[in-house]
Design a protein around this motif. Structure first.
Motif, short mmCIF file in Angstrom:
data_model
loop_
_atom_site.label_atom_id
_atom_site.label_comp_id
_atom_site.label_asym_id
_atom_site.label_seq_id
_atom_site.Cartn_x
_atom_site.Cartn_y
_atom_site.Cartn_z
N VAL A 128 29.73 22.27 34.07
CA VAL A 128 29.86 23.71 33.88
C VAL A 128 31.18 24.15 34.52
O VAL A 128 31.39 23.92 35.70
CB VAL A 128 28.67 24.46 34.52
CG1 VAL A 128 28.76 25.95 34.19
CG2 VAL A 128 27.34 23.88 34.07
N MET A 129 32.03 24.75 33.70
CA MET A 129 33.32 25.26 34.17
C MET A 129 33.21 26.79 34.15
O MET A 129 32.99 27.38 33.09
CB MET A 129 34.44 24.78 33.26
CG MET A 129 35.80 25.17 33.72
SD MET A 129 37.18 24.62 32.63
CE MET A 129 36.46 23.56 31.45
N VAL A 130 33.36 27.41 35.31
CA VAL A 130 33.17 28.85 35.46
C VAL A 130 34.48 29.51 35.89
O VAL A 130 35.18 28.99 36.75
CB VAL A 130 32.07 29.15 36.51
CG1 VAL A 130 31.85 30.65 36.67
CG2 VAL A 130 30.76 28.44 36.16
N ASN A 131 34.76 30.67 35.31
CA ASN A 131 35.89 31.48 35.75
C ASN A 131 35.37 32.38 36.87
O ASN A 131 34.52 33.23 36.64
CB ASN A 131 36.41 32.33 34.59
CG ASN A 131 37.68 33.08 34.94
OD1 ASN A 131 38.12 33.07 36.08
ND2 ASN A 131 38.26 33.73 33.94
N ARG A 132 35.86 32.20 38.06
CA ARG A 132 35.41 33.01 39.20
C ARG A 132 35.81 34.47 39.07
O ARG A 132 35.24 35.33 39.74
CB ARG A 132 35.98 32.44 40.51
CG ARG A 132 35.35 31.09 40.88
CD ARG A 132 35.84 30.58 42.22
NE ARG A 132 35.74 31.59 43.23
CZ ARG A 132 36.61 31.73 44.24
NH1 ARG A 132 37.65 30.91 44.35
NH2 ARG A 132 36.46 32.68 45.14
N VAL A 133 36.76 34.78 38.21
CA VAL A 133 37.20 36.16 38.00
C VAL A 133 36.27 36.83 36.99
O VAL A 133 36.12 36.35 35.87
CB VAL A 133 38.65 36.22 37.49
CG1 VAL A 133 39.07 37.65 37.21
CG2 VAL A 133 39.59 35.55 38.47
N CYS A 134 35.66 37.93 37.38
CA CYS A 134 34.78 38.68 36.49
C CYS A 134 35.62 39.35 35.41
O CYS A 134 36.59 40.04 35.72
CB CYS A 134 33.99 39.74 37.28
SG CYS A 134 32.92 40.73 36.22
N PRO A 135 35.27 39.18 34.13
CA PRO A 135 36.07 39.78 33.07
C PRO A 135 35.94 41.31 33.00
O PRO A 135 36.73 41.96 32.34
CB PRO A 135 35.53 39.13 31.80
CG PRO A 135 34.16 38.69 32.15
CD PRO A 135 34.18 38.37 33.61
N TYR A 136 34.97 41.88 33.72
CA TYR A 136 34.75 43.33 33.68
C TYR A 136 35.34 44.04 34.89
O TYR A 136 35.99 45.07 34.76
CB TYR A 136 33.25 43.64 33.58
CG TYR A 136 32.58 42.83 32.50
CD1 TYR A 136 32.86 43.06 31.16
CD2 TYR A 136 31.71 41.80 32.82
CE1 TYR A 136 32.28 42.29 30.16
CE2 TYR A 136 31.11 41.05 31.82
CZ TYR A 136 31.39 41.29 30.50
OH TYR A 136 30.82 40.54 29.52
N THR A 137 35.13 43.48 36.07
CA THR A 137 35.62 44.11 37.30
C THR A 137 36.87 43.43 37.84
O THR A 137 37.53 43.98 38.70
CB THR A 137 34.55 44.07 38.40
OG1 THR A 137 34.33 42.70 38.78
CG2 THR A 137 33.25 44.71 37.94
N CYS A 138 37.14 42.22 37.39
CA CYS A 138 38.26 41.39 37.84
C CYS A 138 38.13 40.97 39.30
O CYS A 138 39.08 40.51 39.90
CB CYS A 138 39.59 42.06 37.58
SG CYS A 138 39.86 42.28 35.82
N LYS A 139 36.96 41.16 39.86
CA LYS A 139 36.73 40.70 41.23
C LYS A 139 36.32 39.24 41.19
O LYS A 139 35.66 38.78 40.26
CB LYS A 139 35.64 41.54 41.90
CG LYS A 139 36.08 42.97 42.13
CD LYS A 139 35.02 43.75 42.87
CE LYS A 139 35.49 45.16 43.12
NZ LYS A 139 34.50 45.95 43.83
N ALA A 140 36.71 38.52 42.23
CA ALA A 140 36.39 37.09 42.31
C ALA A 140 35.03 36.88 42.94
O ALA A 140 34.66 37.59 43.88
CB ALA A 140 37.45 36.37 43.13
N SER A 141 34.30 35.93 42.41
CA SER A 141 33.00 35.59 43.00
C SER A 141 33.22 34.77 44.26
O SER A 141 34.17 34.01 44.37
CB SER A 141 32.15 34.81 42.00
OG SER A 141 32.82 33.64 41.61
N THR A 142 32.33 34.96 45.21
CA THR A 142 32.35 34.17 46.43
C THR A 142 31.34 33.04 46.25
O THR A 142 30.18 33.30 45.95
CB THR A 142 31.93 35.03 47.64
OG1 THR A 142 32.73 36.20 47.63
CG2 THR A 142 32.15 34.28 48.93
#
Length: 160
Positions: A128-142
């Motif tokens: 599973v390859m995940v983009n840590r950047v939210c496409p809606y808020t552009c905040k990075a997941s911790t």
């Protein structure tokens, strides 16, 4: 189910080349299936291009959304795998259900992701390859405590 977290990285393109192709080759015989999550395409290569675009332009998307602050994310690529014992043979649907459960528990079910099923070993496994950047808020997941969360999820899924 056994989860394994890969080192976070900077290159979706590099991760895609590794997961979507055979080792050291441009063929893709080891890829059993691909799926995308929160992407406008079902094509894994195009999905990765969207992930690159989101991560690369996060600062502009933040500005457009009126969000201020934060520093640029250095490692937007988060990858993990789920593997099953050789005596287990989960269906594609069961593998995808496990991935969706782990994405939810990790708190990244709203993120862009590409799921790659491999058939190159004696045990069923998905990456599973995940983009840590939210496409809606552009905040990075911790991703703190991710290994513990995935371990707990695997334990819960065992009793599923």
């Amino acid at each position: 189910m056994i989860p394994r977290v890969a080192k976070s990285g900077r290159s979706f393109k590099g991760a895609g080349l590794y997961y979507l192709h055979d080792k050291g080759a441009r063929t893709s015989d080891r890829v059993a299936f691909t799926e995308t999550v929160n992407l406008p395409t079902n094509d894994a290569d195009r999905g990765i291009a969207h992930m690159i675009d989101t991560a690369t332009h996060a600062h502009l998307l933040k500005q457009q959304a009126g969000i201020t602050g934060g520093r640029p994310l250095q490692a937007p690529v988060y990858c993990y795998s789920l593997a099953w014992h050789p005596s287990e043979a989960p269906t594609k649907a069961e593998q995808l259900e496990a991935v969706q459960a782990t994405l939810k528990r990790l708190g990244v079910s709203d993120r862009q992701a590409v799921i790659i099923g491999h058939n190159d070993t004696d045990h069923t496994h998905v990456h599973v390859m995940v983009n840590r950047v939210c496409p809606y808020t552009c905040k990075a997941s911790t991703m703190s405590n991710d290994r513990l969360i995935l371990s707990d999820c695997a334990y819960d899924f065992r009793e599923h």
